[in-house]
Design an enzyme around this catalytic site. Structure first.
Site, mmCIF file in Angstrom:
data_model
loop_
_atom_site.group_PDB
_atom_site.id
_atom_site.type_symbol
_atom_site.label_atom_id
_atom_site.label_comp_id
_atom_site.label_asym_id
_atom_site.label_seq_id
_atom_site.Cartn_x
_atom_site.Cartn_y
_atom_site.Cartn_z
ATOM 1 N N LYS A 15 -58.093 20.649 -16.834
ATOM 2 C CA LYS A 15 -59.054 19.740 -16.192
ATOM 3 C C LYS A 15 -60.325 19.569 -17.013
ATOM 4 O O LYS A 15 -60.831 18.455 -17.169
ATOM 5 C CB LYS A 15 -59.442 20.247 -14.803
ATOM 6 C CG LYS A 15 -58.417 20.106 -13.729
ATOM 7 C CD LYS A 15 -58.993 20.401 -12.363
ATOM 8 C CE LYS A 15 -59.718 21.715 -12.273
ATOM 9 N NZ LYS A 15 -58.846 22.886 -12.545
ATOM 10 N N LYS A 37 -70.281 19.803 -11.592
ATOM 11 C CA LYS A 37 -69.360 20.863 -11.174
ATOM 12 C C LYS A 37 -69.886 21.415 -9.857
ATOM 13 O O LYS A 37 -70.873 22.161 -9.824
ATOM 14 C CB LYS A 37 -69.320 21.967 -12.236
ATOM 15 C CG LYS A 37 -68.298 23.066 -11.951
ATOM 16 C CD LYS A 37 -66.892 22.652 -12.314
ATOM 17 C CE LYS A 37 -65.912 23.818 -12.179
ATOM 18 N NZ LYS A 37 -64.548 23.449 -12.591
ATOM 19 N N GLY A 110 -63.400 19.373 -10.202
ATOM 20 C CA GLY A 110 -63.106 20.338 -9.159
ATOM 21 C C GLY A 110 -62.771 21.708 -9.706
ATOM 22 O O GLY A 110 -62.781 21.947 -10.921
ATOM 23 N N GLY A 112 -59.689 24.367 -9.604
ATOM 24 C CA GLY A 112 -58.288 24.498 -9.215
ATOM 25 C C GLY A 112 -57.731 23.169 -8.711
ATOM 26 O O GLY A 112 -58.026 22.108 -9.249
ATOM 27 N N GLY A 175 -52.503 17.491 -19.020
ATOM 28 C CA GLY A 175 -53.650 18.156 -19.607
ATOM 29 C C GLY A 175 -53.397 18.829 -20.933
ATOM 30 O O GLY A 175 -54.328 19.010 -21.728
ATOM 31 N N PRO A 205 -53.014 16.456 -26.549
ATOM 32 C CA PRO A 205 -52.238 17.467 -27.290
ATOM 33 C C PRO A 205 -52.779 18.870 -27.068
ATOM 34 O O PRO A 205 -53.987 19.092 -27.011
ATOM 35 C CB PRO A 205 -52.394 17.031 -28.749
ATOM 36 C CG PRO A 205 -53.632 16.190 -28.776
ATOM 37 C CD PRO A 205 -53.713 15.514 -27.439
ATOM 38 N N ALA A 206 -51.887 19.826 -26.926
ATOM 39 C CA ALA A 206 -52.281 21.224 -26.785
ATOM 40 C C ALA A 206 -53.127 21.649 -27.978
ATOM 41 O O ALA A 206 -52.828 21.299 -29.120
ATOM 42 C CB ALA A 206 -51.035 22.106 -26.679
ATOM 43 N N GLY A 207 -54.183 22.371 -27.685
ATOM 44 C CA GLY A 207 -55.037 22.868 -28.756
ATOM 45 C C GLY A 207 -56.105 21.908 -29.211
ATOM 46 O O GLY A 207 -56.893 22.241 -30.109
#
Length: 250
Positions: A15, A37, A110, A112, A175, A205-207
């Site tokens: 997120k 937040k 948010g 979670g 995500g 993309p991851a990372g």
């Protein structure tokens, strides 16, 4: 966009990175951006929280955190255990309205999933979003989902919870898209918009959050759809990663 509420189908699924990617593209387009937040958990006083991570990745923006609880728990539980007051929907809506008065885009991240409890009455991020809508704010909700097995159920439940409350689901973003996606992840690309009843609007993309600056902006631009400021083409991405049917099927 006005106010974009970023929720997840669970926790630790990207997120904050998605929030930062949307913020980075908006900043690059010359927009005034704020990130809100309502409740930060699992962070001690003085330590950087999610709003600080968004700023690290996206660049200078307005940061607002309404409450902070040290234990990494649901906001209601964390508030009770710390002896600190919880955050109610009205307070979140009021903060969003104040930020919206001076910014082009307010991102509300948010904690979670959508229905995580924020107070002893069981009120949630969905209630806060409803309060924003009732206050006349232009609100959309963006759902962040994981790529792999199990994501369809969580996404469907999130979409259903939004629908029953009359809240608009703008779309779904994966995500963290793995470098080597398995069969479930590749099939989920086509199935996510079906169960959500809303389009696939990206896959980061991851990372990609390892560094901020130009590299992160480039990842955001290629990983998010035009309505979020990027160039992501869901049809092309899904077709590229489509899993071939077994021999003799189709």
């Amino acid at each position: 966009m006005g106010v974009l509420v970023v929720t997840g189908t669970g926790t630790e699924i990207g997120k904050t990175v998605v929030t930062a990617a949307v913020a980075a593209l908006a900043l690059a387009a010359g927009r005034r951006v704020a990130v809100l937040k309502p409740a930060q958990t699992g962070v001690a006083p003085g330590e950087p929280g999610d709003v600080d991570e968004v700023a690290r990745l996206a660049g200078p923006l307005t940061r607002r955190e309404l409450a902070r609880y040290p234990e990494p728990l649901a906001p209601d539980t964390a508030a009770r255990r710390s002896g600190l007051p919880p955050v109610d929907p009205a307070r979140t809506a009021e903060a969003a309205a104040r930020l919206a008065a001076g910014h082009d885009l307010v991102l509300v991240e948010g904690a979670g999933g959508l229905l995580v409890r924020y107070d002893e009455r069981g009120r949630t991020l969905a209630d806060a979003a409803r309060a924003m809508v009732d206050a006349g704010l232009p609100v959309d909700v963006l759902a962040v989902a994981p790529a792999g097995l199990g994501t369809l159920n969580g996404t469907a439940l999130t979409a259903e919870a939004l629908s029953t409350r009359g809240l608009p689901l703008l779309g779904v973003v994966v995500g963290s898209w793995p470098a080597h996606a398995d069969l479930a992840a590749r099939c989920n690309l086509a199935d996510l918009p079906v169960v959500a009843g809303a389009p696939l609007l990206g896959a980061l993309p991851a990372g990609c959050a390892a560094t901020g600056g130009p590299a992160f902006l480039a990842a955001a631009r290629s990983g998010l759809a035009p309505c979020l400021g990027g160039l992501f083409d869901p049809g092309r991405f899904t077709a590229h990663h489509a899993a071939p049917l077994p021999a003799g099927v189709g």
